[in-house]
Design an enzyme around this catalytic site. Structure first.
Site: not given
Lengths: 144, 159
Positions: A1, A29-32, A52-53, A55
């Site tokens: 990211t 799948r979707v993160g932050d 970042t990290g 999510g």
């Protein structure tokens, strides 16, 4: 990211984030990163933040909007970054990093992962780049 | 006074990649700074900086992205203007070289804020954002070798 926050000469703030997600993630799948307030937030009245990290854990604290809300209460960006990364670990067992610039141009940066690659450019221009930010938080979580 | 800050991700960075991470961030931040120093808008600066990072295979974004369980890339991006609170966001796009630019076009379209998947790619074509071969976006093996650090409770590396 990856992420970026900026303050321009007119006093306007902006933020951008982009990611390929996690290795071997489930399709869909979707993160932050693309979620407003989680991966990023910007408001001229307070500041701009990019996270970042991990999510799924970052989402639970709506980390970037939380950063801007704390700036609105008068906290300095570095204190905000350190406080939220501490909360990320203590409250939801999360890991990540956060960059912030407030409307006065002050910068905050913290992470509880072994590294966070970053660069800061301020008038001079002064460039500071690295993969670890020397705060107590980052020192605590170096790779064994 | 203008300020530009970028990050290239928070996790463990294996020793062979550390200098590339530092230099990539420096290059991206200076690209954004040059926009600001010329009197440009913060929105233009963050887009320019993120595009540099998306072009750099060192980072997990754009070119250099990790693949999912099916061996495909799925990219996400968000851009937000602090002046107006307008935002544009895209997720799970597979053929967009610069998702940050697509996110900005979505924001500027004034119609929606968040679009995903095949619909987002179709809109990219309509908005004039170039598509690419997904194979061009896959991370080289050198970019992920040795990246096996995971914290307690987590099974897979993070974003």
């Amino acid at each position: 990211t990856v992420g970026a926050v900026a303050l321009d000469l007119a006093g306007n703030l902006a933020v951008g984030t982009s990611t390929g997600g996690t290795p071997n993630k489930r399709p869909g799948r979707v993160g932050d990163t693309p979620l407003v307030g989680c991966g990023a937030y910007a408001d001229n009245a307070t500041g701009a933040a990019a996270a970042t990290g991990w999510g799924e854990r970052l989402m639970r604290l709506v980390l970037s909007k939380s950063a801007c809300d704390l700036l609105a209460q008068g906290e300095a960006p570095q204190a905000v970054a350190e406080r939220l990364i501490r909360q990320l670990e203590q409250r939801v067992a999360g890991y990540g990093g956060l960059i912030i610039v407030d409307r006065q141009g002050r910068v905050g940066l913290a992470h509880n992962t072994p590294h966070l690659s970053f660069a800061i450019v301020r008038p001079g221009p002064e460039v500071l780049a690295g993969i670890e930010f020397p705060t107590a938080e980052s020192e605590t979580h170096r790779l064994p | 006074q203008p300020v530009m800050v970028v990050h290239g991700g928070a996790w463990h960075i294996p020793p062979p990649l550390r200098e590339a991470h530092r230099e990539g961030c420096r290059r991206a931040a200076l690209t954004g700074w040059n926009v600001l120093a010329a009197g440009g808008a913060a929105l233009d600066a963050v887009e320019a900086a993120v595009r540099v990072l998306e072009d750099d295979p060192t980072y997990d974004a754009g070119r250099g992205s990790h693949c999912n369980l099916q061996g495909e890339v799925e990219l996400d991006a968000l851009i937000m203007d602090g002046r107006t609170l307008e935002l544009g966001s895209v997720a799970a796009v597979k053929r967009v070289r610069h998702p940050i630019t697509l996110a900005r076009r979505v924001m500027e379209s004034g119609e929606h804020a968040f679009v995903v998947g095949a619909g987002a790619e179709a809109w990219a074509e309509a908005l004039g954002v170039p598509l690419c071969d997904p194979a061009d976006l896959l991370a080289p093996s050198s970019a992920i070798a040795g990246d096996d650090w995971t914290p307690p409770g987590m099974r897979l590396p993070a974003d």
